[in-house]
Design an enzyme around this catalytic site. Structure first.
Site, mmCIF file in Angstrom:
data_model
loop_
_atom_site.group_PDB
_atom_site.id
_atom_site.type_symbol
_atom_site.label_atom_id
_atom_site.label_comp_id
_atom_site.label_asym_id
_atom_site.label_seq_id
_atom_site.Cartn_x
_atom_site.Cartn_y
_atom_site.Cartn_z
ATOM 1 N N THR A 48 35.009 40.808 34.897
ATOM 2 C CA THR A 48 33.556 40.747 35.082
ATOM 3 C C THR A 48 32.889 42.116 34.924
ATOM 4 O OG1 THR A 48 33.929 40.914 37.467
ATOM 5 C CG2 THR A 48 33.629 38.707 36.566
ATOM 6 N N HIS A 95 38.427 48.054 39.554
ATOM 7 C CA HIS A 95 37.969 48.888 40.666
ATOM 8 C C HIS A 95 39.049 48.938 41.740
ATOM 9 C CE1 HIS A 95 37.176 45.178 42.847
ATOM 10 N NE2 HIS A 95 36.311 44.780 41.919
ATOM 11 N N HIS A 115 40.937 45.826 42.895
ATOM 12 C CA HIS A 115 42.011 45.363 42.011
ATOM 13 C C HIS A 115 43.281 46.195 42.216
ATOM 14 C CE1 HIS A 115 38.445 44.195 39.305
ATOM 15 N NE2 HIS A 115 38.994 43.065 39.673
ATOM 16 N N LYS A 122 30.902 35.386 47.281
ATOM 17 C CA LYS A 122 29.646 35.704 46.608
ATOM 18 C C LYS A 122 28.500 34.893 47.215
ATOM 19 C CE LYS A 122 31.276 38.507 43.495
ATOM 20 N NZ LYS A 122 32.397 38.876 44.318
ATOM 21 N N ARG A 146 27.336 34.310 39.892
ATOM 22 C CA ARG A 146 27.573 35.482 39.047
ATOM 23 C C ARG A 146 26.707 35.438 37.796
ATOM 24 N NH1 ARG A 146 32.346 38.472 39.981
ATOM 25 N NH2 ARG A 146 33.897 37.441 41.291
ATOM 26 N N GLN A 181 41.278 27.429 38.178
ATOM 27 C CA GLN A 181 42.326 28.313 38.681
ATOM 28 C C GLN A 181 43.579 27.522 39.007
ATOM 29 O OE1 GLN A 181 41.082 31.429 41.354
ATOM 30 N NE2 GLN A 181 43.092 31.575 42.283
ATOM 31 N N ASP A 217 40.559 36.126 50.041
ATOM 32 C CA ASP A 217 39.432 35.254 49.715
ATOM 33 C C ASP A 217 39.815 34.195 48.674
ATOM 34 O OD1 ASP A 217 39.762 37.088 47.672
ATOM 35 O OD2 ASP A 217 37.630 37.520 47.424
ATOM 36 N N LYS A 259 33.739 46.551 53.642
ATOM 37 C CA LYS A 259 34.511 46.592 52.402
ATOM 38 C C LYS A 259 34.657 48.031 51.938
ATOM 39 C CE LYS A 259 34.871 43.230 48.798
ATOM 40 N NZ LYS A 259 34.179 42.334 47.886
ATOM 41 N N LYS A 278 33.089 51.314 48.154
ATOM 42 C CA LYS A 278 31.682 51.417 47.788
ATOM 43 C C LYS A 278 31.227 52.858 47.959
ATOM 44 C CE LYS A 278 30.775 47.039 46.980
ATOM 45 N NZ LYS A 278 30.431 46.583 45.628
ATOM 46 N N THR A 279 30.559 53.390 46.943
ATOM 47 C CA THR A 279 30.028 54.751 47.008
ATOM 48 C C THR A 279 28.524 54.691 46.774
ATOM 49 O OG1 THR A 279 30.158 55.242 44.646
ATOM 50 C CG2 THR A 279 32.182 55.519 45.923
#
Length: 405
Positions: free
Chosen positions: A40, A45, A48, A82, A86, A171, A192, A227, A230-231
């Site tokens: 996506t 990131h 993963h 989510k 998306r 899936q 999740d 989480k 995140k920056t």
């Protein structure tokens, strides 16, 4: 110690479908398992990265990973975790993103001699006949049961599209297809994904009358449940062009004290005795553990040479030793000298907007060299440069070097 014991000791394991069977299986046999990655974005990131560490531990124990690129599932979008649907992507974007994933995954997983496989579910999902899928796969899914799944429950109040409702079937079908093609008997994923993994294992048992297993690993969160990864610029990417090795290093160097031991266990291959020793440090000594964490994680993602450069830059900026050559650097033309500092910072991307720059100045959070900037119209003049270089400090720990090119 079996690989399951290793994963448990390091804090990966959250849920298993059949714990005793899985423990025996992983101890006595070499299995094929898979983890899916929907492309996506054009880079993996840090979320993963956790999955790839699980794959690496499994591969080191002799099991064969399948990295499944979700070229087909990404066209629908996973509703898990989510709050909104998306954004829809074109096939070309998805394909290009998948190619970028492949390059990055090869840093962590050994694909030589079929020790691991990389497949794309677009190869089978995009060829399926809708009515055949309904008859062959849909018949085995209970809508009542699906609606109890956590990934759907939290979306029902805000609205869940029929498009996304199909994700679980897709899936589940992936797991069935990999079982038929490769004898893949286990799916792993973040916690999740538990409902989707259960659906796939159940589908194999119904269609093939064979055992199939699932295991979920922890999501990367801080000690207070937020989480990680995140920056202020967004996600912590594994692509050096999206998150520089220095910024990547600094993220781990600055994690909360309470998260250091957990991150060392999950994101490095250091022996657990060493992880516990470093995790036990308190007060100022915890910085030793943080430096180790930052170096080890950066080395895995960007290589040892880049990790050393990032470490040297951090020591130069914060420890007053070493060269600044490896610090984050932006180049400007000689014509830019003499213009407003805010304009230069925006031009070089050191600040995202001029509003951010004004806010930093008003709050006393911007310095140039040893000078705290208090004037919104402060000019970046030639006398501020030393050997064509000047150091900017943004906030407490954001250092950037500007050079005249």
């Amino acid at each position: 110690m079996s690989v399951l014991d290793t994963l448990k000791e390091r804090g990966f394991v959250q849920q298993l479908t059949h714990e005793e069977e899985i423990a025996e299986l992983l101890a006595k046999e070499k299995i094929t398992f898979y983890i899916g990655f929907d492309p996506t974005a054009d880079s993996l990131h840090v979320g993963h990265f956790l999955g790839m560490m699980v794959m690496a531990h499994m591969q080191r124990a002799g099991h064969r990973p399948v990295c499944l690129i979700g070229g087909g599932t990404a066209m629908v979008g996973d509703p898990s975790g989510k709050s909104d649907m998306r954004k829809m992507m074109t096939q070309e974007t998805i394909r290009n993103n998948g190619e970028r994933f492949k390059v990055q995954m090869q840093r962590f997983i050994d694909f030589s001699d079929d020790k691991a496989l990389m497949l794309n579910n677009a190869d089978w999902l995009l060829k399926l006949n809708y009515v055949e899928v309904l008859r062959d796969v849909g018949v085995h899914f209970s809508v009542n049961r699906m609606l109890t799944a956590e990934c759907f429950k939290q979306r029902l109040e805000r609205g869940l599209s029929f498009l996304e409702f199909n994700y679980m079937l897709m899936q589940g079908y992936d797991f069935l297809e990999l079982n038929r093609r490769l004898g893949c008997i286990m799916q792993m994923g973040g916690d999740d994904q538990w409902s989707n993994i259960l659906a796939g294992a159940d589908l194999i048992r119904r269609k093939e009358s064979k055992p199939a297993y699932g295991l979920t690993f922890t999501l990367l969160t801080t000690s207070d449940g937020r989480k990680m990864g995140k920056t202020e610029k967004g996600a912590l990417w594994l692509d050096a062009e999206k998150t520089s090795p220095y910024d990547f290093y600094q993220y781990w160097r600055n994690v909360d004290d309470a998260d250091v031991e957990k991150c060392l266990a999950l994101l490095t291959f250091l022996p657990m005795d060493e992880v516990r020793r470093l995790g036990a440090f308190k007060d100022k000594d915890i910085n030793i553990a943080k430096k180790t964490l930052a170096f080890e994680v950066t080395k895995l993602v960007h290589g040892e040479a880049e990790a050393e450069k990032a470490q040297q830059a951090a020591e130069a900026l914060f420890g007053g030793k070493g060269a600044l050559d490896n610090a984050p650097t932006a180049a400007i033309s000689p014509e830019t000298v003499g213009t407003k500092l805010i304009d230069v910072l925006a031009l070089t991307g050191i600040i995202t907007t001029k509003s951010e720059g004004r806010r930093l100045i008003q709050q006393g959070g911007l310095s140039i060299g040893d000078i705290k900037v208090t004037d919104l119209d402060f000019l970046l003049t030639a006398d501020l440069f030393d050997n064509n270089s000047v150091l900017i400090r943004k906030g407490k720990k954001g250092y950037h070097r500007i050079v005249i090119a």
